[in-house]
Design a protein around this motif. Structure first.
Motif, PDB file in Angstrom:
ATOM      1  N   ALA A 485       0.858  -1.043  -0.011  1.00 10.87           N
ATOM      2  CA  ALA A 485       0.025   0.036  -0.139  1.00 10.87           C
ATOM      3  C   ALA A 485       0.751   1.021  -0.028  1.00 10.87           C
ATOM      4  N   GLU A 486       1.983   1.235   0.719  1.00  8.40           N
ATOM      5  CA  GLU A 486       2.826   2.462   0.766  1.00  8.40           C
ATOM      6  C   GLU A 486       3.272   2.688  -0.733  1.00  8.40           C
ATOM      7  N   GLU A 487       3.778   1.621  -1.283  1.00  5.83           N
ATOM      8  CA  GLU A 487       4.397   1.777  -2.550  1.00  5.83           C
ATOM      9  C   GLU A 487       3.465   2.240  -3.500  1.00  5.83           C
ATOM     10  N   ALA A 488       2.355   1.643  -3.514  1.00  7.22           N
ATOM     11  CA  ALA A 488       1.167   2.145  -4.354  1.00  7.22           C
ATOM     12  C   ALA A 488       1.016   3.595  -4.226  1.00  7.22           C
ATOM     13  N   ALA A 489       0.840   4.184  -2.924  1.00  9.02           N
ATOM     14  CA  ALA A 489       0.613   5.508  -2.571  1.00  9.02           C
ATOM     15  C   ALA A 489       1.764   6.382  -3.232  1.00  9.02           C
ATOM     16  N   GLU A 490       3.057   6.049  -3.154  1.00 11.26           N
ATOM     17  CA  GLU A 490       3.903   6.862  -3.777  1.00 11.26           C
ATOM     18  C   GLU A 490       3.877   6.937  -5.137  1.00 11.26           C
ATOM     19  N   ARG A 491       3.571   5.854  -5.952  1.00 10.90           N
ATOM     20  CA  ARG A 491       3.530   5.756  -7.172  1.00 10.90           C
ATOM     21  C   ARG A 491       2.367   6.578  -7.869  1.00 10.90           C
ATOM     22  N   SER A 492       1.298   6.513  -7.174  1.00  4.68           N
ATOM     23  CA  SER A 492       0.115   7.415  -7.489  1.00  4.68           C
ATOM     24  C   SER A 492       0.507   8.818  -7.281  1.00  4.68           C
ATOM     25  N   TYR A 493       1.087   9.248  -5.979  1.00  2.51           N
ATOM     26  CA  TYR A 493       1.316  10.403  -5.885  1.00  2.51           C
ATOM     27  C   TYR A 493       2.339  11.256  -6.997  1.00  2.51           C
ATOM     28  N   GLN A 494       3.264  10.323  -7.391  1.00  5.01           N
ATOM     29  CA  GLN A 494       4.244  10.765  -8.445  1.00  5.01           C
ATOM     30  C   GLN A 494       3.793  10.893  -9.793  1.00  5.01           C
ATOM     31  N   GLY A 495       2.827  10.015 -10.043  1.00  3.50           N
ATOM     32  CA  GLY A 495       1.971  10.016 -11.337  1.00  3.50           C
ATOM     33  C   GLY A 495       1.312  11.283 -11.412  1.00  3.50           C
TER      34      GLY A 495
END
Length: 722
Positions: A485-495
């Motif tokens: 979940a942490e990795e997905a949040a970071e990827r979404s934020y960067q996108g």
């Protein structure tokens, strides 16, 4: 210049010694060709009019006041009105919330289009007989207010030296036309304040629409429309002194553009020092693009600088306004009342008088401007539909970033729970504590039948060890889910941060990290899944007669075995862990098969995996919603422009039908020019000002001296063809 006398043209004054047209309350009769008298042409004195029930400058009885009644052809205007109302509804429902390319210009265009529909087009179609509205606009300090006061011969609007000069718009109308403007028929967003001819306020008349929009108090000058009656104007003609188009006040600039959009005719005032400024030409280019009817006034022309008018005429031709009238007002001293000399405003007064006295000319102006606005709205609606499509595309793009990130997170957890990666460390140790040593493995291998008989006693002997296995599994699974979940949040934020539409939505939100409450939510879901596994074991055990007693002592143990079996595989393990995990999986599988049978165990494992995936999906969906909820709240997913295009096509079709009907009506000979509306007017100031040969003393249209040029009206409207 020396100011000429005003010929005694004062409200209610005596007509003794007045010119013949003033005595009659109207100018000379128009030429036999049906064209109004050109400014600058000599006029024959008109015979005095017979006494009328309502004399010039006298108040009219209440019954003489026209009400704002619509006059629409059911085969033409009504169909166009219906189509425009649909377009207005679609424009009102249009949302452009995302910061896509060019969206700010699209939002401005949407606001202007809706304003023009509300302020001008729909009211004009519903009330064909409403007075023609001439909006006097221009740059700061161009002399708009002075010009309005000078042609009326009274101070109805207040000029000033401070910037902005005109703060509140002033609408001057004939007293008998008051009802057309005191209601919300036009400019419904502006509160009304009725004033006397000298500009002092008498009473407020706040319209319902103005109140609804929060503009219900006259204390807001920029949103207040001052209504001033003046019998100098012909009935059927109104002048609106607008704020400066380049005002330092943003609200004034926006209101000026809104008022120009509500005009039947623009009277655009500039000066010899500022006629080439960019801001006026931005508006004039818009006017030319939608074929708005425009007349230009070049003010404050110094002696010897008459070539400035020729340069302005060339610029008008270059910008699509070659046939628009141009009036030149020389630099001169104002009178004690702050008015320009009569000769300076003579051409403008004659032009407005000719328009006020010719019903056909007014109708042509209204029709030409209205047609241009309709055509422009169709094009602008198409552009707005494209902007709406871009909003929808941006919504899809941003959602895809989030969906992909959290789908990968679910896939990562699924892989970690099916390749044996969880059977490490604490989980493996607790399982070993639970099942015992290697001798127990060998006993199981040697005699599975004997093991099956001993299942009940085995679990009764170690009832406290199974919960320890469950806790270890929960802890390991929780770590895997939180990391994903942490990795997905970071990827979404960067996108989103790399996309202009998404970056604007991130402001003020903490979305780059998972929330603190997520750990508790994940723990709850994992415990819920473990409860699901125990429920599956219990349900399967209850279907096996003869095993109820054994299962009553071994549900937790069998549940732990099923969890191990679900997670067990050789994937992701190295070295000695392969053998240990493999043995653990074999033991768990044989234990379960000894109780339930091979087919039942495969079914239980499949159901357990599916329920785990569903719960992990629920967690990730909740985390993704932190992003997608921002889009849901804006409604950008439904922002497509297909409905707007359909409405615009309906307007284009209805406009074409209305023009065909109108062209057939225009083919029937009418009454020609009529000066009847001048009977109630005392006349605009400077109409009679001129030289002995009939030419104006100043302020003439530079093109009027060319005999081969068309007359004002034909230059303005063409030869009756569109």
């Amino acid at each position: 210049m020396t100011e000429k006398p005003d010929d005694g043209a004062v409200p209610g004054g005596s007509n003794a010694g007045a010119s013949p047209w003033q005595a009659a309350g109207r100018p000379a009769e128009p030429a036999t060709s049906g064209d109004p008298v050109e400014p600058g042409q000599p006029t024959e004195p008109a015979a005095p009019a017979q006494p009328a029930a309502v004399g010039a400058g006298s108040p009219a009885p209440a019954s003489a006041e026209p009400g704002p009644t619509a006059s629409a052809d059911p085969d033409g205007e009504s169909g166009l009105t219906d189509a425009l109302e649909v377009l207005r509804a679609r424009l009102g429902a249009l949302r452009l919330p995302l910061e896509t390319a060019g969206v700010e210009a699209a939002r401005t265009e949407q606001r202007r289009a809706t304003d023009q529909l509300d302020d001008y087009l729909l009211p004009r179609l519903r009330a064909q007989k409403a007075p023609l509205l001439v909006v006097v606009g221009g740059s700061t300090g161009a002399g708009k207010s002075t010009l309005v006061n000078s042609v009326l011969g009274e101070k109805v609007t207040q000029p000033g030296v401070l910037r902005p000069t005109t703060k509140a718009p002033v609408l001057v109308h004939h007293p008998l036309d008051a009802r057309w403007f005191s209601t919300d028929r036009v400019l419904p967003g502006l509160a009304r304040v009725t004033a006397s001819g000298n500009g002092s306020p008498l009473r407020s008349a706040v319209g319902p629409a103005a109140v609804a929009q929060g503009h219900g108090t006259p204390s807001e000058p920029s949103r207040t429309l001052r209504l001033v009656p003046s019998d100098a104007l012909p009935k059927g003609l109104a002048l609106l002194d607008a704020p400066d188009i380049d005002s330092v006040d943003t609200a004034n600039r926006e209101l000026a553009a809104q008022l120009l959009g509500a005009a039947d005719l623009w009277l655009f005032v500039t000066t010899s020092a500022r006629y080439a400024d960019a801001v006026p030409w931005d508006l004039l280019n818009q006017a030319a693009a939608r074929k708005a009817q425009v007349a230009m006034v070049l003010d404050r022309v110094d002696p010897g600088a008459e070539a400035t008018a020729d340069d302005l005429r060339d610029m008008m031709a270059e910008h699509g306004l070659p046939d628009s009238p141009l009036f030149v007002i020389p630099e001169g001293e104002l009178s004690g009342e702050g008015l320009l000399p009569e000769g300076a405003v003579g051409d403008v007064s004659r032009w407005l008088t000719g328009l006020g006295g010719d019903a056909d000319a007014r109708r042509r102006v209204i029709a030409a401007t209205r047609d241009g606005v309709v055509d422009s709205l169709v094009v602008r609606a198409g552009d707005l539909a494209d902007a709406a499509d871009e909003q929808q595309a941006a919504d899809v793009r941003l959602r895809h970033v989030v969906d992909r990130a959290y789908a990968d997170a679910v896939a990562h957890v699924t892989a970690a729970t099916s390749d044996g990666a969880l059977l490490r460390g604490e989980v493996l140790a607790r399982w070993q504590d639970f099942v015992g040593t290697g001798e127990f493995y060998r006993a199981v291998e040697e005699n599975i039948g004997r093991f099956r008989d001993a299942v009940g006693s085995f679990f009764r002997g170690k009832p406290k060890e199974a919960p320890q296995v469950e806790k270890a599994i929960a802890h390991g699974l929780e770590s895997v889910v939180l990391d994903a979940a942490e990795e997905a949040a970071e990827r979404s934020y960067q996108g989103w941060r790399g996309d202009a539409a998404g970056a604007a939505l991130l402001e003020g939100l903490e979305l780059s990290r998972t929330p603190a409450a997520l750990r508790a939510e994940v723990g709850e879901q994992i415990r819920g899944w473990q409860g699901d596994v125990l429920a599956l074991v219990r349900e399967q055990g209850e279907s096996k007669r003869g095993r109820a007693r054994a299962l009553s002592f071994g549900v937790n143990g069998l549940g732990a075995a099923l969890m191990i079996f679900v997670f067990a595989s050789t994937g992701g393990l190295t070295g000695i862990e392969v053998g240990i995990a493999g043995g653990s999986a074999v033991l768990a599988q044989r234990l379960l098969e000894a109780v339930f049978g091979e087919d039942a165990v495969r079914g239980l494992a499949t159901q357990a995996r599916d329920r785990l995936r569903a719960r992990i999906q629920t967690v990730m969906d909740g985390q993704a919603a932190r992003y997608t909820a921002q889009l849901d709240a804006l409604g950008s997913a439904e922002a497509g422009g297909s409905g707007l295009r359909t409405a615009a096509a309906g307007v284009a079709s209805a406009a074409s039908a209305e023009r065909r009907v109108r062209s057939r009506a225009d083919a029937v000979p009418g009454d020609g020019a009529s000066a009847a509306d001048l009977l109630e007017s005392r006349g605009l100031r400077g109409v009679r000002a001129g030289t002995d040969d009939g030419r104006p003393a100043s302020g003439h249209d530079t093109a009027a001296e060319e005999p081969a040029r068309k007359g004002f009206w034909k230059r303005l409207f063409g030869d009756g063809e569109r």
